[in-house]
Motif scaffolding. Structure first.
Motif, PDB file in Angstrom:
ATOM      1  N   ILE A 140       1.059  -1.436  -0.251  1.00 57.76           N
ATOM      2  CA  ILE A 140       0.009   0.421   0.041  1.00 57.76           C
ATOM      3  C   ILE A 140       1.179   1.210  -0.171  1.00 57.76           C
ATOM      4  O   ILE A 140       0.464   2.924  -0.524  1.00 57.76           O
ATOM      5  N   HIS A 141       1.830   0.967   0.950  1.00 55.81           N
ATOM      6  CA  HIS A 141       3.319   1.999   0.226  1.00 55.81           C
ATOM      7  C   HIS A 141       4.270   1.216  -1.084  1.00 55.81           C
ATOM      8  O   HIS A 141       4.878   0.650  -0.219  1.00 55.81           O
ATOM      9  N   GLY A 142       4.539   2.194  -1.441  1.00 51.99           N
ATOM     10  CA  GLY A 142       5.462   2.216  -2.280  1.00 51.99           C
ATOM     11  C   GLY A 142       7.135   2.102  -2.466  1.00 51.99           C
ATOM     12  O   GLY A 142       7.181   1.286  -3.070  1.00 51.99           O
ATOM     13  N   ASP A 143       7.414   2.524  -1.514  1.00 52.56           N
ATOM     14  CA  ASP A 143       8.816   2.838  -0.812  1.00 52.56           C
ATOM     15  C   ASP A 143       8.883   1.349   0.272  1.00 52.56           C
ATOM     16  O   ASP A 143       9.524   1.683   1.207  1.00 52.56           O
ATOM     17  N   GLU A 144       8.230   0.544   0.390  1.00 52.89           N
ATOM     18  CA  GLU A 144       8.151  -0.770   1.145  1.00 52.89           C
ATOM     19  C   GLU A 144       7.501  -1.838  -0.003  1.00 52.89           C
ATOM     20  O   GLU A 144       6.858  -2.376   0.345  1.00 52.89           O
ATOM     21  N   PRO A 145       9.040  -2.456  -0.563  1.00 50.28           N
ATOM     22  CA  PRO A 145       9.173  -3.144  -1.629  1.00 50.28           C
ATOM     23  C   PRO A 145       8.531  -4.510  -1.060  1.00 50.28           C
ATOM     24  O   PRO A 145       8.541  -5.478  -1.087  1.00 50.28           O
ATOM     25  N   THR A 196       7.834   5.495  -3.972  1.00 51.98           N
ATOM     26  CA  THR A 196       7.536   6.999  -2.876  1.00 51.98           C
ATOM     27  C   THR A 196       6.445   5.906  -2.235  1.00 51.98           C
ATOM     28  O   THR A 196       5.479   5.286  -2.858  1.00 51.98           O
ATOM     29  N   ARG A 197       6.371   6.706  -1.029  1.00 54.47           N
ATOM     30  CA  ARG A 197       5.104   6.637  -0.012  1.00 54.47           C
ATOM     31  C   ARG A 197       3.729   6.237  -0.568  1.00 54.47           C
ATOM     32  O   ARG A 197       2.996   5.548  -0.844  1.00 54.47           O
ATOM     33  N   GLU A 198       3.609   7.646  -0.910  1.00 56.02           N
ATOM     34  CA  GLU A 198       2.219   7.894  -1.816  1.00 56.02           C
ATOM     35  C   GLU A 198       1.894   7.550  -3.317  1.00 56.02           C
ATOM     36  O   GLU A 198       2.817   6.884  -3.856  1.00 56.02           O
ATOM     37  N   LEU A 230       1.783  -6.359   5.838  1.00 54.89           N
ATOM     38  CA  LEU A 230       3.347  -5.736   5.631  1.00 54.89           C
ATOM     39  C   LEU A 230       3.788  -4.936   5.621  1.00 54.89           C
ATOM     40  O   LEU A 230       3.212  -4.120   4.273  1.00 54.89           O
ATOM     41  N   HIS A 231       4.585  -4.220   6.357  1.00 52.83           N
ATOM     42  CA  HIS A 231       4.878  -2.179   5.809  1.00 52.83           C
ATOM     43  C   HIS A 231       6.349  -2.640   6.274  1.00 52.83           C
ATOM     44  O   HIS A 231       7.051  -4.279   6.319  1.00 52.83           O
ATOM     45  N   GLU A 232       7.094  -0.919   6.331  1.00 54.71           N
ATOM     46  CA  GLU A 232       8.526  -1.663   6.604  1.00 54.71           C
ATOM     47  C   GLU A 232       8.165   0.395   6.527  1.00 54.71           C
ATOM     48  O   GLU A 232       7.635   1.275   7.192  1.00 54.71           O
ATOM     49  N   ASP A 233       9.549   0.221   7.769  1.00 61.01           N
ATOM     50  CA  ASP A 233       9.395   2.042   8.334  1.00 61.01           C
ATOM     51  C   ASP A 233      10.880   2.244   8.085  1.00 61.01           C
ATOM     52  O   ASP A 233      11.973   1.812   8.093  1.00 61.01           O
TER      53      ASP A 233
HETATM   54 ZN    ZN Z   1       3.935   1.150   5.458  1.00 65.58          ZN
END
Ligand code: ZN
Length: 246
Positions: A53-58, A94-96, A134-137
């Motif tokens: 859902i966030h593009g900078d979190e592959p 990008t996140r967005e 599943l996300h990244e920080d």
């Molecule tokens: Zn995220």
């Protein structure tokens, strides 16, 4: 990250082999968004896995592909998958989205075609009984996760998750993570309310609409991609293993 076409080709093939029905939710400038459902009967509430859902979190989309291809989801009688809701963001890293919207804050307003289509798809199925997201920080040094739990708590599961992830990532030790207090290091027990009342993330929308349990795993973007993917796979397998075995 592998190319989007390659990603979808592999995901769709594996999903088809395992009895999922696929649906194109929406067409974006970076191609279609696919979602997958294997829901045998209307009474069977699915486990729902979400990533990308966030593009900078592959790491999330790659981990979900690995979970699917390795057969880790085969034991789930009812399952929904939305592995990559934000292809324009993935393409631009990008996140967005390309239009500058954080999709994971759009579940109340639903201003984007992606989230509108996603919600409509979810609403065509029995409501999930569990979400794994599943996300990244980019700021954390270690692995951590959010839990929303409106039912019975299982502290043992929390420890099992950290043990499973330990070969790849340390648990985050900060006392406050992303402006949240931790209940234990690396574990944020979140109420089913958005931090900002008008900006609902996916997990809050799911919870408010009747999904009683969710895990949002967060890996630190600063470590190698393979380790982030492996950590996500291990964390998800731990929760799913307990679920299928329960
Ligand atoms: Zn995220």
């Amino acid at each position: 990250m592998i190319g989007l076409e390659e990603y979808w080709r592999r995901f769709r093939e594996a999903a088809r082999d395992q009895g999922f029905a696929e649906e194109c939710l929406v067409a974006t400038d970076a191609g279609p968004v696919w979602a997958f459902a294997r829901v045998p009967s209307l009474g069977e509430r699915p486990v729902y896995l979400s990533s990308g859902i966030h593009g900078d979190e592959p790491a999330g989309p790659l981990a979900l592909l690995e979970l699917l291809e390795s057969g880790a989801l085969a034991g789930l009688p009812s399952c929904l998958l939305c592995p990559l809701l934000n292809p324009t963001g993935i393409l631009a890293a990008t996140r967005e989205t390309a239009r500058g919207v954080d999709l994971n804050r759009d579940y109340l307003q639903r201003s984007t075609p992606e989230v509108r289509a996603h919600v409509a798809w979810l609403e065509r199925h029995p409501w999930p009984e569990m979400l794994i997201s599943l996300h990244e920080d980019w700021e954390s040094a270690g692995f951590y996760f959010y839990e929303i739990n409106l039912g019975r708590e299982e502290p043992v599961r929390v420890e099992r998750i950290f043990e499973a992830v330990a070969p790849w990532l340390e648990r985050e030790r900060a006392e406050r993570i992303d402006d949240h207090e931790v209940r234990e290091p690396g574990w944020i027990f979140h109420r089913a309310e958005a931090d900002l009342p008008d900006s609902w993330p996916e997990a809050i929308f799911l919870a408010k609409s009747g999904c009683p349990l969710s895990f949002t795993f967060e890996t630190p973007s600063s470590v190698a991609l393979e380790r982030r993917v492996a950590a996500h796979v291990a964390a998800a397998r731990t929760v799913l293993g307990g679920w299928i075995g329960a």
